[in-house]
Design an enzyme around this catalytic site. Structure first.
Site, PDB file in Angstrom:
ATOM      1  N   THR A 131      34.873  -5.088  72.925  1.00 35.10           N
ATOM      2  CA  THR A 131      34.872  -4.510  71.573  1.00 35.10           C
ATOM      3  C   THR A 131      35.067  -5.587  70.501  1.00 35.10           C
ATOM      4  O   THR A 131      35.836  -6.530  70.683  1.00 35.10           O
ATOM      5  CB  THR A 131      36.008  -3.462  71.455  1.00 35.10           C
ATOM      6  OG1 THR A 131      35.880  -2.539  72.536  1.00 35.10           O
ATOM      7  CG2 THR A 131      35.941  -2.717  70.136  1.00 35.10           C
ATOM      8  N   GLU A 248      33.757   3.111  86.388  1.00 33.54           N
ATOM      9  CA  GLU A 248      34.749   3.061  85.302  1.00 33.54           C
ATOM     10  C   GLU A 248      35.022   4.473  84.775  1.00 33.54           C
ATOM     11  O   GLU A 248      36.169   4.855  84.553  1.00 33.54           O
ATOM     12  CB  GLU A 248      34.223   2.155  84.191  1.00 33.54           C
ATOM     13  CG  GLU A 248      35.222   1.955  83.083  1.00 33.54           C
ATOM     14  CD  GLU A 248      34.699   1.053  81.963  1.00 33.54           C
ATOM     15  OE1 GLU A 248      34.030   0.045  82.256  1.00 33.54           O
ATOM     16  OE2 GLU A 248      34.944   1.396  80.784  1.00 33.54           O
ATOM     17  N   HIS A 344      57.536  23.153  75.545  1.00 30.52           N
ATOM     18  CA  HIS A 344      58.865  22.537  75.704  1.00 30.52           C
ATOM     19  C   HIS A 344      59.725  22.772  74.462  1.00 30.52           C
ATOM     20  O   HIS A 344      60.911  22.418  74.466  1.00 30.52           O
ATOM     21  CB  HIS A 344      58.737  21.021  75.946  1.00 30.52           C
ATOM     22  CG  HIS A 344      58.605  20.649  77.389  1.00 30.52           C
ATOM     23  ND1 HIS A 344      57.440  20.789  78.097  1.00 30.52           N
ATOM     24  CD2 HIS A 344      59.503  20.156  78.270  1.00 30.52           C
ATOM     25  CE1 HIS A 344      57.621  20.390  79.341  1.00 30.52           C
ATOM     26  NE2 HIS A 344      58.867  20.003  79.476  1.00 30.52           N
ATOM     27  N   GLY A 345      59.136  23.317  73.411  1.00 26.82           N
ATOM     28  CA  GLY A 345      59.909  23.494  72.183  1.00 26.82           C
ATOM     29  C   GLY A 345      60.279  22.140  71.591  1.00 26.82           C
ATOM     30  O   GLY A 345      59.586  21.144  71.833  1.00 26.82           O
ATOM     31  N   GLY A 369      36.398   3.219  76.380  1.00 24.24           N
ATOM     32  CA  GLY A 369      35.451   3.374  77.492  1.00 24.24           C
ATOM     33  C   GLY A 369      34.334   4.346  77.157  1.00 24.24           C
ATOM     34  O   GLY A 369      33.755   4.966  78.045  1.00 24.24           O
TER      35      GLY A 369
END
Ligand SMILES: Cc1cc2nc3c(=O)[nH]c(=O)nc-3n(C[C@H](O)[C@H](O)[C@H](O)COP(=O)(O)OP(=O)(O)OC[C@H]3O[C@@H](n4cnc5c(N)ncnc54)[C@H](O)[C@@H]3O)c2cc1C
Length: 383
Positions: A131, A248, A344-345, A369
């Protein structure tokens, strides 16, 4: 959770899974929170995994690898994902699953001997540097150049968002060797090593998640790379890199499955013990349906992943299946962790809880990717 091991895995695959799960529980999970604060994965972790033979799952035995097929890569990715630490997962997978295979596929026997034993043993850390600031999804916009000068190439340019940039010593990179060529033609692959003048890194990036893997820029300023470090045929770098894209994508899909299953597992535990109203949260049908829906979708996506891995292990092309996996699983993972955090709050929003970290670490797979939109475009082209 759907268990496909009996149906799809050999005894060796199952042993690999058991070995990884035991090692990660004993040596990674207890220490990894400290590495998150460090912002990098200690070199000793690579060395230890190398010692245990866990960095060469898909590498040739001649160089210290275990020579597993694509199902082995899937098992490896799932167990890294299940660790619950995206930083550990990305540093290791970038080294062992993303970078080493490019060298394996394209290196001459001398090149393999030069780099693979060190990578597989965890003596030197590796990364893939593709990149650029002006070339992310649209990779043909890469501007880094490599000009032949005697028995060297002279590289100029910049790579960005590179995992293992600071801890790594060996990188596979891509540069334009033919300034006249258009589109994907005229790029070449190089293995570059730190230490020579003209190759520097930038400051560490501060990421939202994946905190125990380091990331930075790489700068090439008249950086002289020996011609012996050219990987594969000059001018065909882009195509050579794309040849590994199926593996990949499956490896990323497997990491998503591992993370999603872990998120659901800890959420089920939480929901079944959390007292509310006249029972537990799990007694509420709307919550049960949320989880059941996601587990059903995850099971379907996991089957696609395993189907593709079996085909790929037989040597068949799985371009469509692997691209569907990369288009689907990272997006599904984000939905899974979002629901898990919600149920889970407030505790799911607190630093130091596993579900909070998964909430952050589930994000990057739909960006890196190949972003999800790019994957969908590619699926559409293959229809
Ligand atoms: C945690 C992390 C680790 C990374 N590690 C590495 C590494 O080790 N080596 C390396 O080379 N790179 C690495 N990257 C970079 C990654 O590969 C790029 O971020 C990715 O290719 C996208 O490029 P970009 O960020 O420039 O986004 P852009 O190309 O600017 O795209 C931005 C967004 O636009 C949308 N988009 C883009 N194209 C299309 C399209 N055709 N149709 C519709 N929408 C589109 C998508 O939503 C996309 O996310 C990493 C990134 C992250 C987040």
């Amino acid at each position: 959770m759907i268990d496909l091991d009996e149906q799809y895995l050999s005894g060796e695959h199952k042993e690999l899974r058991a070995q990884l799960r035991k090692f990660i529980a004993a040596e990674i999970v207890p220490a990894a929170a400290a590495w998150e604060n460090l912002g990098t994965l200690p070199h000793a972790v690579f060395a230890r995994m190398g010692e245990l033979g866990l960095l060469g799952v898909s590498m040739p035995e001649a160089f210290g690898g275990a020579d597993f097929d694509t199902l082995g890569t899937v098992v490896f990715g799932e167990e890294l994902g299940r660790s619950g630490f995206g930083g550990f997962m990305s540093a290791i997978s970038d080294h062992a699953d993303i970078t080493a295979p490019v060298i394996k596929r394209n290196g001459t026997p001398e090149q393999l001997q030069r780099w693979l034993p060190d990578i597989i043993a965890g003596r030197r850390i590796a990364g893939l540097a593709v990149t650029e600031p002006g070339g992310g999804s649209d990779l043909v916009r890469m501007k880094t150049t490599a000009v032949r000068d005697g028995d060297h190439y002279v590289l100029n340019g910049q790579k960005t968002f590179i995992t293992n940039a600071l801890s790594g010593e060996i990188f596979v990179t891509v540069a334009r060797t033919d300034p006249e060529a258009k589109g994907a033609a005229g790029f070449s692959l190089f293995v570059i090593e730190k230490g020579a003048p003209g190759f520097t890194t930038g400051a560490p990036f501060s990421k939202t998640g994946w905190s125990s893997s380091d990331m930075s820029d790489l700068f090439f300023d008249d950086f002289r790379v020996p011609a012996a470090n050219l990987l594969g045929e000059e001018g065909r770098g882009f195509y050579l890199m794309m040849q590994g894209i199926e593996n990949e994508r499956l490896s990323i899909g497997a990491q998503c499955v591992g993370m999603a299953e872990r998120a659901i597992e800890i959420t089920l535990d939480h929901l079944k013990q959390r007292q509310a109203y006249r029972g537990t949260l799990w007694d509420l049908q709307v919550i049960r349906h949320d989880i059941a829906r996601l587990v059903s979708e995850l099971s379907a996506a996991k089957l696609l992943l395993y189907h593709a891995a079996v085909k790929k292990s037989r040597g068949e092309s799985v371009r469509l299946e692997a691209t569907m996996v990369k288009a689907t699983l990272p997006e599904l993972l984000k939905r899974v962790v979002d629901v898990c955090v919600q149920h889970h709050g407030a505790s799911g929003y607190m630093r130091g809880t596993e579900i909070e970290r998964l909430g952050r670490d589930a994000r990057p797979h739909s960006l890196g990717g190949g972003a999800s939109a790019v994957m969908l475009d590619e699926v559409a082209k293959l229809l």
